[in-house]
Motif scaffolding. Structure first.
Motif, PDB file in Angstrom:
ATOM      1  N   MET A   1       0.848  -1.167   0.000  1.00 56.61           N
ATOM      2  CA  MET A   1       0.000   0.000   0.000  1.00 56.61           C
ATOM      3  C   MET A   1       0.896   1.234   0.000  1.00 56.61           C
ATOM      4  SD  MET A   1      -2.801   1.177   2.763  1.00 56.61           S
ATOM      5  CE  MET A   1      -4.382   1.269   2.007  1.00 56.61           C
ATOM      6  N   VAL A   2       0.626   2.143  -0.908  1.00 58.38           N
ATOM      7  CA  VAL A   2       1.376   3.383  -1.020  1.00 58.38           C
ATOM      8  C   VAL A   2       0.383   4.517  -1.214  1.00 58.38           C
ATOM      9  CG1 VAL A   2       3.078   4.659  -2.360  1.00 58.38           C
ATOM     10  CG2 VAL A   2       3.328   2.194  -2.086  1.00 58.38           C
ATOM     11  N   SER A   3       0.412   5.497  -0.332  1.00 57.07           N
ATOM     12  CA  SER A   3      -0.454   6.681  -0.465  1.00 57.07           C
ATOM     13  C   SER A   3      -1.910   6.302  -0.723  1.00 57.07           C
ATOM     14  CB  SER A   3       0.055   7.597  -1.573  1.00 57.07           C
ATOM     15  OG  SER A   3       1.356   8.009  -1.323  1.00 57.07           O
ATOM     16  N   ASP A   4      -2.445   5.422   0.094  1.00 54.55           N
ATOM     17  CA  ASP A   4      -3.834   4.968  -0.027  1.00 54.55           C
ATOM     18  C   ASP A   4      -4.132   4.251  -1.343  1.00 54.55           C
ATOM     19  OD1 ASP A   4      -4.503   5.960   2.507  1.00 54.55           O
ATOM     20  OD2 ASP A   4      -4.902   7.948   1.688  1.00 54.55           O
ATOM     21  N   GLU A   5      -3.107   3.706  -1.979  1.00 56.15           N
ATOM     22  CA  GLU A   5      -3.283   2.926  -3.188  1.00 56.15           C
ATOM     23  C   GLU A   5      -2.678   1.547  -2.953  1.00 56.15           C
ATOM     24  OE1 GLU A   5      -3.061   6.431  -6.515  1.00 56.15           O
ATOM     25  OE2 GLU A   5      -1.228   5.454  -5.939  1.00 56.15           O
ATOM     26  N   VAL A   6      -3.277   0.542  -3.560  1.00 62.19           N
ATOM     27  CA  VAL A   6      -2.799  -0.832  -3.407  1.00 62.19           C
ATOM     28  C   VAL A   6      -2.356  -1.339  -4.779  1.00 62.19           C
ATOM     29  CG1 VAL A   6      -3.388  -3.176  -2.680  1.00 62.19           C
ATOM     30  CG2 VAL A   6      -4.391  -1.213  -1.492  1.00 62.19           C
ATOM     31  N   PHE A   7      -1.176  -1.969  -4.813  1.00 58.39           N
ATOM     32  CA  PHE A   7      -0.618  -2.467  -6.058  1.00 58.39           C
ATOM     33  C   PHE A   7      -0.338  -3.959  -5.946  1.00 58.39           C
ATOM     34  CE2 PHE A   7       0.499   1.955  -5.662  1.00 58.39           C
ATOM     35  CZ  PHE A   7       0.189   2.461  -6.907  1.00 58.39           C
ATOM     36  N   TRP A   8      -0.502  -4.665  -7.046  1.00 56.78           N
ATOM     37  CA  TRP A   8      -0.067  -6.053  -7.154  1.00 56.78           C
ATOM     38  C   TRP A   8       1.229  -6.020  -7.939  1.00 56.78           C
ATOM     39  CZ3 TRP A   8       0.763  -8.974 -11.597  1.00 56.78           C
ATOM     40  CH2 TRP A   8       1.042 -10.310 -11.367  1.00 56.78           C
ATOM     41  N   ILE A   9       2.276  -6.644  -7.391  1.00 53.45           N
ATOM     42  CA  ILE A   9       3.584  -6.640  -8.039  1.00 53.45           C
ATOM     43  C   ILE A   9       3.958  -8.065  -8.403  1.00 53.45           C
ATOM     44  CG2 ILE A   9       6.034  -6.121  -7.746  1.00 53.45           C
ATOM     45  CD1 ILE A   9       5.225  -3.810  -5.983  1.00 53.45           C
TER      46      ILE A   9
END
Length: 76
Positions: free
Chosen positions: A1-9
């Motif tokens: 989670m970065v800056s209220d965003e969620v990423f799939w890596i």
């Protein structure tokens, strides 16, 4: 989670030297760009090493002298 965003890596970093890992935004506070691939910006390794040294030096928990003796690399 970065800056209220969620990423799939993508977890396969075996070819990191040839290909950057892929990151897909899967959730965000404003729901903008969900489902979009994003560019990963990875800081230079020396910056990460220096940040760790600074955190250790400023820590009230870590015995900095012991940390310094056990470290295999000194800060740049």
């Amino acid at each position: 989670m970065v800056s209220d965003e969620v990423f799939w890596i993508e977890q396969d970093w075996s070819d990191f030297g040839d290909n950057m890992p892929t990151a897909l935004k899967i959730a965000g506070k404003k729901d903008k760009g969900v489902g979009q691939y994003v560019l990963l910006v990875i800081p230079p390794l020396i910056d990460l090493v220096n940040d760790i040294w600074e955190a250790a030096k400023d820590s009230k928990i870590i015995d900095f002298q012991s940390f310094k003796q056990r470290a295999k690399v000194v800060p740049a």
